[in-house]
Write a protein that holds these residues in place. Structure first.
Motif, PDB file in Angstrom:
ATOM      1  N   ASN A   3      51.413   6.734  -9.299  1.00 29.16           N
ATOM      2  CA  ASN A   3      51.145   8.019  -8.680  1.00 29.16           C
ATOM      3  C   ASN A   3      50.219   7.929  -7.489  1.00 29.16           C
ATOM      4  O   ASN A   3      50.257   8.762  -6.598  1.00 29.16           O
ATOM      5  N   LYS A   4      49.360   6.901  -7.448  1.00 26.23           N
ATOM      6  CA  LYS A   4      48.398   6.829  -6.355  1.00 26.23           C
ATOM      7  C   LYS A   4      49.089   6.660  -4.999  1.00 26.23           C
ATOM      8  O   LYS A   4      48.491   6.901  -3.961  1.00 26.23           O
ATOM      9  N   SER A   5      50.381   6.229  -5.013  1.00 23.16           N
ATOM     10  CA  SER A   5      51.095   6.082  -3.748  1.00 23.16           C
ATOM     11  C   SER A   5      51.640   7.404  -3.248  1.00 23.16           C
ATOM     12  O   SER A   5      52.072   7.513  -2.117  1.00 23.16           O
ATOM     13  N   LEU A   6      51.610   8.434  -4.106  1.00 25.21           N
ATOM     14  CA  LEU A   6      52.194   9.712  -3.737  1.00 25.21           C
ATOM     15  C   LEU A   6      51.139  10.611  -3.130  1.00 25.21           C
ATOM     16  O   LEU A   6      50.521  11.441  -3.785  1.00 25.21           O
ATOM     17  N   THR A   7      50.903  10.429  -1.850  1.00 24.49           N
ATOM     18  CA  THR A   7      49.938  11.245  -1.134  1.00 24.49           C
ATOM     19  C   THR A   7      50.530  11.644   0.201  1.00 24.49           C
ATOM     20  O   THR A   7      51.453  11.010   0.706  1.00 24.49           O
ATOM     21  N   LEU A   8      49.982  12.705   0.779  1.00 25.78           N
ATOM     22  CA  LEU A   8      50.429  13.118   2.097  1.00 25.78           C
ATOM     23  C   LEU A   8      49.955  12.119   3.143  1.00 25.78           C
ATOM     24  O   LEU A   8      48.823  11.627   3.061  1.00 25.78           O
ATOM     25  N   PRO A   9      50.774  11.799   4.129  1.00 24.23           N
ATOM     26  CA  PRO A   9      50.334  10.909   5.213  1.00 24.23           C
ATOM     27  C   PRO A   9      49.138  11.510   5.938  1.00 24.23           C
ATOM     28  O   PRO A   9      49.021  12.726   6.064  1.00 24.23           O
ATOM     29  N   THR A  10      48.252  10.662   6.418  1.00 22.35           N
ATOM     30  CA  THR A  10      47.045  11.146   7.076  1.00 22.35           C
ATOM     31  C   THR A  10      47.194  11.229   8.589  1.00 22.35           C
ATOM     32  O   THR A  10      46.407  11.884   9.253  1.00 22.35           O
ATOM     33  N   LYS A  11      48.215  10.570   9.160  1.00 21.89           N
ATOM     34  CA  LYS A  11      48.378  10.591  10.602  1.00 21.89           C
ATOM     35  C   LYS A  11      49.121  11.839  11.055  1.00 21.89           C
ATOM     36  O   LYS A  11      50.168  12.190  10.518  1.00 21.89           O
ATOM     37  N   CYS A  26      60.487  12.855  -4.547  1.00 23.73           N
ATOM     38  CA  CYS A  26      61.772  13.178  -5.174  1.00 23.73           C
ATOM     39  C   CYS A  26      62.122  12.150  -6.249  1.00 23.73           C
ATOM     40  O   CYS A  26      62.622  12.500  -7.328  1.00 23.73           O
ATOM     41  N   GLU A  27      61.863  10.875  -5.960  1.00 20.28           N
ATOM     42  CA  GLU A  27      62.118   9.824  -6.938  1.00 20.28           C
ATOM     43  C   GLU A  27      61.243  10.014  -8.177  1.00 20.28           C
ATOM     44  O   GLU A  27      61.689   9.804  -9.312  1.00 20.28           O
ATOM     45  N   GLN A  28      59.993  10.410  -7.939  1.00 24.92           N
ATOM     46  CA  GLN A  28      59.090  10.635  -9.062  1.00 24.92           C
ATOM     47  C   GLN A  28      59.591  11.792  -9.926  1.00 24.92           C
ATOM     48  O   GLN A  28      59.544  11.732 -11.161  1.00 24.92           O
ATOM     49  N   LEU A  29      60.093  12.855  -9.300  1.00 20.73           N
ATOM     50  CA  LEU A  29      60.639  13.983 -10.054  1.00 20.73           C
ATOM     51  C   LEU A  29      61.828  13.530 -10.897  1.00 20.73           C
ATOM     52  O   LEU A  29      61.952  13.912 -12.067  1.00 20.73           O
ATOM     53  N   ALA A  30      62.703  12.712 -10.316  1.00 23.99           N
ATOM     54  CA  ALA A  30      63.904  12.251 -11.023  1.00 23.99           C
ATOM     55  C   ALA A  30      63.552  11.401 -12.242  1.00 23.99           C
ATOM     56  O   ALA A  30      64.354  11.294 -13.179  1.00 23.99           O
ATOM     57  N   GLN A  31      62.358  10.810 -12.249  1.00 24.71           N
ATOM     58  CA  GLN A  31      61.940   9.956 -13.359  1.00 24.71           C
ATOM     59  C   GLN A  31      61.330  10.735 -14.517  1.00 24.71           C
ATOM     60  O   GLN A  31      61.043  10.165 -15.569  1.00 24.71           O
ATOM     61  N   ILE A  32      61.120  12.033 -14.318  1.00 25.62           N
ATOM     62  CA  ILE A  32      60.547  12.848 -15.386  1.00 25.62           C
ATOM     63  C   ILE A  32      61.666  13.264 -16.347  1.00 25.62           C
ATOM     64  O   ILE A  32      62.587  13.985 -15.972  1.00 25.62           O
TER      65      ILE A  32
END
Length: 221
Positions: A3-11, A26-32
């Motif tokens: 989950n730590k990779s799921l963040t909004l881009p800062t640039k 979306c991939e994370q949602l599909a895994q639930i």
């Protein structure tokens, strides 16, 4: 996927980064596999007949369909900005269901909050101070229209349930001849169980500018 990779881009204007963040979410949602349980954790409403989830975001209801991860404003069919879609996906997929502690913390107490604070101040606090600082009680009036309620901090403050389980407490000090107006946004201690710090910045920015928009719509200077 962590989950730590799921963040909004800062640039700023990082379109590729936003698209990547959206795909990862979306991939994370599909895994639930247990949508009902995740709805419980996030405080969302499960609509199994529609294969959809109803989420509250700044007093509006959004529908998130699964597994295709389509997001729309309920009963309106308006296009939802990509950053808002990412935020809602991150919130739903990462919600841990932790009960609110009713203990407030500052932004600098969040993970990496001290390092992000200049960005947070510019994007979320400065609009509040600029538009509400000279007459802070107006903040309460605008917050009420978003379903918020008056709080007891500073010269004026209000708590708004920005997401189902993410209340924000916005505080203003009017200032005087010696000190300019100042502001702050505080969070329930559990907020990091629902959103990473980068997303919290965006959520606060969205909330501040929604309040400014309401102020302008009301004909205030």
């Amino acid at each position: 996927m962590k989950n730590k990779s799921l963040t909004l881009p800062t640039k700023k204007n990082d379109e590729y980064g936003y698209e990547l963040a959206y795909r990862l979410a979306c991939e994370q949602l599909a895994q639930i596999h247990n949508i009902e349980e995740q709805c419980r954790k996030s405080g969302a409403q499960h609509l199994p007949s529609q294969q959809a989830i109803a989420l509250q975001y700044l007093s509006q209801t959004y529908l998130l369909t699964y597994p295709d991860a389509r997001i729309s404003l309920r009963d309106k069919g308006e296009e939802v900005p990509l950053l808002d879609q990412i935020l809602l996906l991150h919130y739903f997929t990462q919600a841990k269901g932790t009960p609110l502690s009713n203990k407030l913390i500052s932004f600098k107490e969040l993970p990496e909050g001290a390092g992000y604070f200049p960005t947070f101040y510019k994007r979320a606090i400065k609009p509040l101070v600029t538009y509400f600082g000279s007459q802070p009680r107006r903040l309460i009036d605008m917050a009420l229209s978003l379903g918020g309620h008056e709080a007891d901090y500073g010269d004026a403050s209000a708590t708004i349930k920005a997401l189902n389980r993410v209340p924000l407490t916005l505080v203003l000090w009017e200032g005087d001849k010696e000190f300019p107006p100042e502001g702050s946004i505080m969070f329930d201690r559990t907020i990091s169980d629902y959103l990473p710090t980068e997303d919290i910045i965006f959520l606060c920015q969205s909330t501040s500018w929604r309040l400014v928009k309401l102020l302008k719509s009301a004909g205030e200077p």
